[in-house]
Design a protein around this motif. Structure first.
Motif, PDB file in Angstrom:
ATOM      1  N   MET A  48      -9.087   3.406  -6.321  1.00  0.00           N
ATOM      2  CA  MET A  48      -8.956   2.096  -6.939  1.00  0.00           C
ATOM      3  C   MET A  48      -7.538   1.817  -7.434  1.00  0.00           C
ATOM      4  SD  MET A  48     -11.328   0.111  -6.499  1.00  0.00           S
ATOM      5  CE  MET A  48     -10.996  -1.174  -7.707  1.00  0.00           C
ATOM      6  N   GLY A  49      -6.788   2.854  -7.712  1.00  0.00           N
ATOM      7  CA  GLY A  49      -5.417   2.651  -8.142  1.00  0.00           C
ATOM      8  C   GLY A  49      -4.565   1.974  -7.080  1.00  0.00           C
ATOM      9  N   HIS A  50      -4.956   2.137  -5.821  1.00  0.00           N
ATOM     10  CA  HIS A  50      -4.198   1.527  -4.729  1.00  0.00           C
ATOM     11  C   HIS A  50      -4.634   0.103  -4.448  1.00  0.00           C
ATOM     12  CE1 HIS A  50      -4.232   5.933  -3.363  1.00  0.00           C
ATOM     13  NE2 HIS A  50      -2.997   5.691  -3.748  1.00  0.00           N
ATOM     14  N   CYS A  51      -5.783  -0.245  -4.979  1.00  0.00           N
ATOM     15  CA  CYS A  51      -6.481  -1.436  -4.526  1.00  0.00           C
ATOM     16  C   CYS A  51      -5.732  -2.729  -4.839  1.00  0.00           C
ATOM     17  CB  CYS A  51      -7.853  -1.447  -5.178  1.00  0.00           C
ATOM     18  SG  CYS A  51      -8.848  -2.811  -4.697  1.00  0.00           S
ATOM     19  N   ARG A  52      -5.226  -2.797  -6.031  1.00  0.00           N
ATOM     20  CA  ARG A  52      -4.611  -4.052  -6.453  1.00  0.00           C
ATOM     21  C   ARG A  52      -3.375  -4.397  -5.622  1.00  0.00           C
ATOM     22  NH1 ARG A  52      -2.858  -5.450 -12.671  1.00  0.00           N
ATOM     23  NH2 ARG A  52      -2.791  -7.714 -12.420  1.00  0.00           N
ATOM     24  N   GLY A  53      -2.509  -3.411  -5.446  1.00  0.00           N
ATOM     25  CA  GLY A  53      -1.322  -3.643  -4.644  1.00  0.00           C
ATOM     26  C   GLY A  53      -1.676  -4.004  -3.219  1.00  0.00           C
ATOM     27  N   ALA A  54      -2.732  -3.382  -2.719  1.00  0.00           N
ATOM     28  CA  ALA A  54      -3.157  -3.647  -1.347  1.00  0.00           C
ATOM     29  C   ALA A  54      -3.604  -5.101  -1.195  1.00  0.00           C
ATOM     30  CB  ALA A  54      -4.292  -2.703  -0.960  1.00  0.00           C
ATOM     31  N   VAL A  55      -4.417  -5.555  -2.122  1.00  0.00           N
ATOM     32  CA  VAL A  55      -4.951  -6.916  -2.042  1.00  0.00           C
ATOM     33  C   VAL A  55      -3.851  -7.948  -2.295  1.00  0.00           C
ATOM     34  CG1 VAL A  55      -6.499  -8.569  -3.135  1.00  0.00           C
ATOM     35  CG2 VAL A  55      -7.297  -6.248  -2.650  1.00  0.00           C
ATOM     36  N   VAL A  56      -3.045  -7.690  -3.293  1.00  0.00           N
ATOM     37  CA  VAL A  56      -1.970  -8.634  -3.617  1.00  0.00           C
ATOM     38  C   VAL A  56      -0.976  -8.720  -2.455  1.00  0.00           C
ATOM     39  CG1 VAL A  56       0.031  -9.012  -5.106  1.00  0.00           C
ATOM     40  CG2 VAL A  56      -2.180  -8.424  -6.110  1.00  0.00           C
ATOM     41  N   LEU A  86      13.172  -8.964   2.668  1.00  0.00           N
ATOM     42  CA  LEU A  86      12.251  -7.862   2.422  1.00  0.00           C
ATOM     43  C   LEU A  86      11.529  -8.069   1.093  1.00  0.00           C
ATOM     44  CD1 LEU A  86      14.609  -4.798   3.212  1.00  0.00           C
ATOM     45  CD2 LEU A  86      13.154  -6.055   4.802  1.00  0.00           C
ATOM     46  N   VAL A  87      10.238  -7.794   1.114  1.00  0.00           N
ATOM     47  CA  VAL A  87       9.469  -7.804  -0.128  1.00  0.00           C
ATOM     48  C   VAL A  87       8.693  -6.494  -0.190  1.00  0.00           C
ATOM     49  CG1 VAL A  87       7.668  -8.936  -1.476  1.00  0.00           C
ATOM     50  CG2 VAL A  87       9.201 -10.326  -0.070  1.00  0.00           C
ATOM     51  N   ASP A  88       8.820  -5.763  -1.272  1.00  0.00           N
ATOM     52  CA  ASP A  88       8.033  -4.552  -1.476  1.00  0.00           C
ATOM     53  C   ASP A  88       7.032  -4.801  -2.596  1.00  0.00           C
ATOM     54  OD1 ASP A  88       9.727  -3.351   0.308  1.00  0.00           O
ATOM     55  OD2 ASP A  88      10.303  -1.684  -0.998  1.00  0.00           O
ATOM     56  N   ILE A  89       5.821  -4.352  -2.395  1.00  0.00           N
ATOM     57  CA  ILE A  89       4.832  -4.393  -3.470  1.00  0.00           C
ATOM     58  C   ILE A  89       4.667  -2.960  -3.978  1.00  0.00           C
ATOM     59  CG2 ILE A  89       2.482  -5.058  -4.125  1.00  0.00           C
ATOM     60  CD1 ILE A  89       4.029  -7.388  -2.962  1.00  0.00           C
ATOM     61  N   TRP A  90       5.038  -2.742  -5.222  1.00  0.00           N
ATOM     62  CA  TRP A  90       4.978  -1.383  -5.783  1.00  0.00           C
ATOM     63  C   TRP A  90       4.089  -1.346  -7.015  1.00  0.00           C
ATOM     64  CZ3 TRP A  90      10.736   0.655  -6.243  1.00  0.00           C
ATOM     65  CH2 TRP A  90      11.280   0.791  -4.959  1.00  0.00           C
ATOM     66  N   GLY A  91       3.562  -0.172  -7.269  1.00  0.00           N
ATOM     67  CA  GLY A  91       2.876   0.055  -8.528  1.00  0.00           C
ATOM     68  C   GLY A  91       3.899   0.143  -9.649  1.00  0.00           C
ATOM     69  N   VAL A 151       0.858  -1.188   0.000  1.00  0.00           N
ATOM     70  CA  VAL A 151       0.000   0.000   0.000  1.00  0.00           C
ATOM     71  C   VAL A 151       0.898   1.243   0.000  1.00  0.00           C
ATOM     72  CG1 VAL A 151      -1.957   1.234   0.902  1.00  0.00           C
ATOM     73  CG2 VAL A 151      -1.825  -1.238   1.225  1.00  0.00           C
ATOM     74  N   SER A 152       1.328   1.687   1.222  1.00  0.00           N
ATOM     75  CA  SER A 152       2.210   2.851   1.313  1.00  0.00           C
ATOM     76  C   SER A 152       1.755   4.004   0.427  1.00  0.00           C
ATOM     77  CB  SER A 152       3.662   2.480   0.961  1.00  0.00           C
ATOM     78  OG  SER A 152       4.141   1.518   1.868  1.00  0.00           O
ATOM     79  N   ALA A 153       0.451   4.179   0.325  1.00  0.00           N
ATOM     80  CA  ALA A 153      -0.084   5.309  -0.439  1.00  0.00           C
ATOM     81  C   ALA A 153       0.200   6.597   0.320  1.00  0.00           C
ATOM     82  CB  ALA A 153      -1.591   5.146  -0.626  1.00  0.00           C
ATOM     83  N   ASN A 154       0.440   7.673  -0.404  1.00  0.00           N
ATOM     84  CA  ASN A 154       0.682   8.954   0.249  1.00  0.00           C
ATOM     85  C   ASN A 154      -0.511   9.328   1.123  1.00  0.00           C
ATOM     86  OD1 ASN A 154       3.197   9.429  -0.752  1.00  0.00           O
ATOM     87  ND2 ASN A 154       2.466  10.560  -2.546  1.00  0.00           N
ATOM     88  N   PRO A 155      -0.247   9.837   2.326  1.00  0.00           N
ATOM     89  CA  PRO A 155      -1.335  10.154   3.258  1.00  0.00           C
ATOM     90  C   PRO A 155      -1.972  11.499   2.937  1.00  0.00           C
ATOM     91  CG  PRO A 155       0.760  10.619   4.289  1.00  0.00           C
ATOM     92  CD  PRO A 155       1.080  10.064   2.931  1.00  0.00           C
ATOM     93  N   THR A 156      -2.489  11.606   1.723  1.00  0.00           N
ATOM     94  CA  THR A 156      -3.062  12.891   1.321  1.00  0.00           C
ATOM     95  C   THR A 156      -4.535  12.781   0.950  1.00  0.00           C
ATOM     96  OG1 THR A 156      -2.287  12.497  -0.928  1.00  0.00           O
ATOM     97  CG2 THR A 156      -0.875  13.815   0.493  1.00  0.00           C
ATOM     98  N   LEU A 210     -12.035  -1.970   5.171  1.00  0.00           N
ATOM     99  CA  LEU A 210     -13.137  -2.417   4.317  1.00  0.00           C
ATOM    100  C   LEU A 210     -12.717  -3.610   3.471  1.00  0.00           C
ATOM    101  CD1 LEU A 210     -14.511   0.984   2.973  1.00  0.00           C
ATOM    102  CD2 LEU A 210     -15.528  -0.484   4.731  1.00  0.00           C
ATOM    103  N   LEU A 211     -11.428  -3.677   3.180  1.00  0.00           N
ATOM    104  CA  LEU A 211     -10.914  -4.801   2.397  1.00  0.00           C
ATOM    105  C   LEU A 211     -10.362  -5.904   3.291  1.00  0.00           C
ATOM    106  CD1 LEU A 211      -9.003  -3.127  -0.570  1.00  0.00           C
ATOM    107  CD2 LEU A 211     -11.015  -4.583  -0.709  1.00  0.00           C
TER     108      LEU A 211
END
Length: 578
Positions: free
Chosen positions: A143-151, A353-358, A133-138, A256-257
């Motif tokens: 939905m652009g964040h969703c896939r990385g979050a779920v995966v 370490l594993v990072d999930i990135w867009g 996830v690590s989406a900017n806290p703004t 929610l997810l």
RNA sequence: GCGCCCGUAGCUCAGCAGGAUAGAGCAUCAGAUUCCUAAUCUGGGGGCCGUGGGUUCGAAUCCCGCCGGGCGCACCA
């Protein structure tokens, strides 16, 4: 966990032991690498129950021919109690036919292991930090964040199940220019809440309504104290409050997810603790950071480009195109400068370490991998899994999303429309590195057709049958299992692949394989179920045959168990009724 | 121009660290419910696995070139 062994684990060991025996006997040279040896069911069931390619992959390094090696190996494997027949096929496949007892043992193993069926010790208890996830806290999640979050979430669960300790981590980018913009946007909402007419939100600020409640809260708390005050008086305060509020929102969206993180690591705190400076000092001491001129950007050179001296990390030594700055000309840290210190910090408390990135961050993979390799002396494995873009469509038309313009489809909207399970399963039924389209309208309309329901229905059907059985006085009972027929045992054989699939999916970091396995298992179950349409004696509940009914219910219960274990990894509910 | 990802049935996608005759869902056609949930099942049609080479016993899978699509190429984050 009990010491009950699954068929998969047992036969991996058996083949290994047989190879040991051949090595001792001098048929195979010592020290042969066996990494390529596989033990898995053949595609065509007519070939047998299990196949191994051992003879084919080892023949060459052993300096012998596959057929001869297969002969020797087959003699060893034929001695195993659960093996009824061994045949050599094609270029040197060894096909094993297993006895009924093998499948009955697997069925018993599922029952004995329960929620732990499929759990593996492959990870050896090592700790893996999964950052996702690590989406900017703004603002809220879109939905652009969703896939990385779920995966990321499913991968974390999968690695846990495969024998790792897992730290689920979120990196909060609360130190860059974007959070100052956020603070200014909130300040505007604060003035607005105090009755000022702020008009259109100026270009460059976040226009979303979601900042209004915080503006009102700050207005109530501070009154007009900061309305006309210089920015320096309120920026840090507003920024801190805004980031905190955004994180509350983001956590709610993630909830929610069904996603939760163990650690929210703050970039600002990292910097305040002097971690990037420590990293820089270390890198300088090892000649990996130097003061040098940054090359002009490739492709399009801006008109106002002028070279400046900056502290650069030697990422070219690790295959990057150019060396990368860790600080800006004003002395503050670049994203990269802080990020390398952050990764070094993560490496202190994890074995890998594993990072999930867009995929839009693909260009920065080389430099961060280089930095981690340098800072940890190459001792901490670090992989970046890129999740490709989700193209959002609405009835076939692309939806342009931009947080800056306030035009985006929020994750919360989609979840409330189609449900958590549909969103999660949809995101997990393709491999992460493939682009995908997500047509909002189509998913809403077709949500009833979504494959997730196919799997959930199989589970619900089993639960319903068990309820019906109980109502008629039948309980699952292993006693009659030995009478189960070929169709039932085929179903067990299919479910019995789960442990192997878990290990393969975890090793490949590909949770989508679990989703596909569950679809196939559900299909096998539904197919078996329908046998009862034409052949009443194949139904789960056969009133006049308590022994067979007990055995079938026992079978059904275990298939349900495997479905449940798989769905748990995906974070999808195993519903008991539909 | 350079880097990363993708290209498999009409559509959406699997294909398990090279393996046996390339699969599923949707769509389409033909069937199956006096029966535990038909939200299901059975069967048919539909493929030069983008393309050209290479590696080997064997390639959708690995390597190279080309074509097509996506993402990126900042002192941003």
């Amino acid at each position: 966990m009990s010491d009950t062994q699954t068929l998969h684990a047992a036969f991996v060991r058996h083949v290994d032991a047989a190879l040991d025996t051949l090595t001792v006997a001098g048929v195979l040279p010592a020290g042969l690498a066996r990494g390529a040896v596989s033990v898995e069911p053949p595609r065509d069931p007519a070939h047998g129950d299990l196949a191994t390619n051992a003879a084919m992959v080892l023949a060459k390094p052993a300096g012998t021919n596959p057929r001869a090696l297969a002969e020797a190996l087959s003699a060893e494997l034929a001695k195993l109690p659960l093996v009824e027949g061994v045949s050599i096929a094609g270029p040197g496949f060894l096909n094993l036919r297993l006895s009924r007892a093998a499948w009955l043992a697997e069925l018993a193993a599922i029952a004995a292991l329960g929620d732990d069926y499929g759990r593996s010790s492959m990870g050896g208890g090592t700790t893996v930090n999964v950052e996702y996830v690590s989406a900017n806290p703004t603002g809220p999640m879109h939905m652009g964040h969703c896939r990385g979050a779920v995966v990321g979430d499913a991968l974390a669960s999968l690695l846990e199940f495969a024998g790792h300790k897992v730290i689920r981590e979120y990196y909060v980018n609360d130190a860059g220019a974007q959070v100052d913009v956020l603070a200014r946007s909130v300040h505007l909402r604060y003035r607005e809440a105090l009755g000022e007419d702020v008009g259109e939100i100026p270009e460059g600020l976040y226009p979303g309504d979601y900042l209004m409640p915080l503006g009102a809260e700050l207005a109530a708390e501070f009154g007009t104290l900061y309305t006309a005050a210089p920015e320096a008086d309120w920026l840090i305060l507003f920024r801190t409050r805004a980031v905190a509020a955004m994180l509350v929102m983001i956590r709610a969206d993630l909830a929610l997810l069904g996603i939760r993180h163990d650690v929210f690591a703050s970039e600002a705190e990292l910097q305040a603790a002097g971690k990037p400076a420590e990293a820089e000092a270390w890198l300088r001491a090892h000649d990996l950071v130097y003061d040098g001129a940054l090359e002009a950007p490739k492709g399009k050179t801006p008109d106002d480009w002028e070279p400046v001296a900056l502290p650069l990390f030697r990422s070219t030594k690790f295959g990057d195109d150019q060396d990368r700055p860790i600080r800006k000309s004003d002395g503050s840290w670049t994203y990269f400068g802080a990020d390398l210190a952050y990764h070094f910090q993560k490496a202190q408390s994890a074995d890998a370490l594993v990072d999930i990135w867009g995929a839009d961050h693909a260009g920065t993979v080389k430099r961060i991998k280089a930095a981690v390799a340098a800072l940890t002396g190459g001792k901490t494995p670090f992989e970046v899994r890129l999740v490709q873009m989700v193209q959002l469509l609405r009835a076939g038309e692309p939806v342009k999303m931009s947080k800056r313009s306030g035009n985006f489809v929020t994750l919360a909207d989609v979840v409330s429309e189609v449900g958590k399970d549909v969103v999660r399963f949809t995101m997990l039924t393709r491999k992460p590195e493939a682009q995908m389209d997500f047509d909002f309208a189509a998913v809403v309309e077709a949500s009833k057709e979504n494959p997730v329901f196919y799997v959930q229905y199989a589970h619900a059907r089993i639960c319903s049958t068990l309820r019906k059985g109980a109502a008629e006085g039948f309980a699952p009972d292993a006693a009659g299992a030995s009478d189960l027929g070929a169709e039932e045992l085929a179903l067990v054989a299919f479910a019995g692949q789960f442990p192997r699939v878990v290990e393969a999916a975890a090793a490949a970091r590909e949770p989508h394989r679990i989703a596909f396995f569950l679809g196939d298992l559900a299909a096998a179950f539904h197919s078996y179920w329908n046998l009862g349409n034409e052949r009443p004696e194949k139904r789960f509940i056969v009133a006049q045959d308590a022994r067979a009914t007990g055995a079938r219910l026992f079978l059904g219960k275990q298939i349900g168990q495997v479905l449940r274990n798989g769905l748990a990894l995906l974070g999808v509910a195993a519903v008991e009724e539909m």
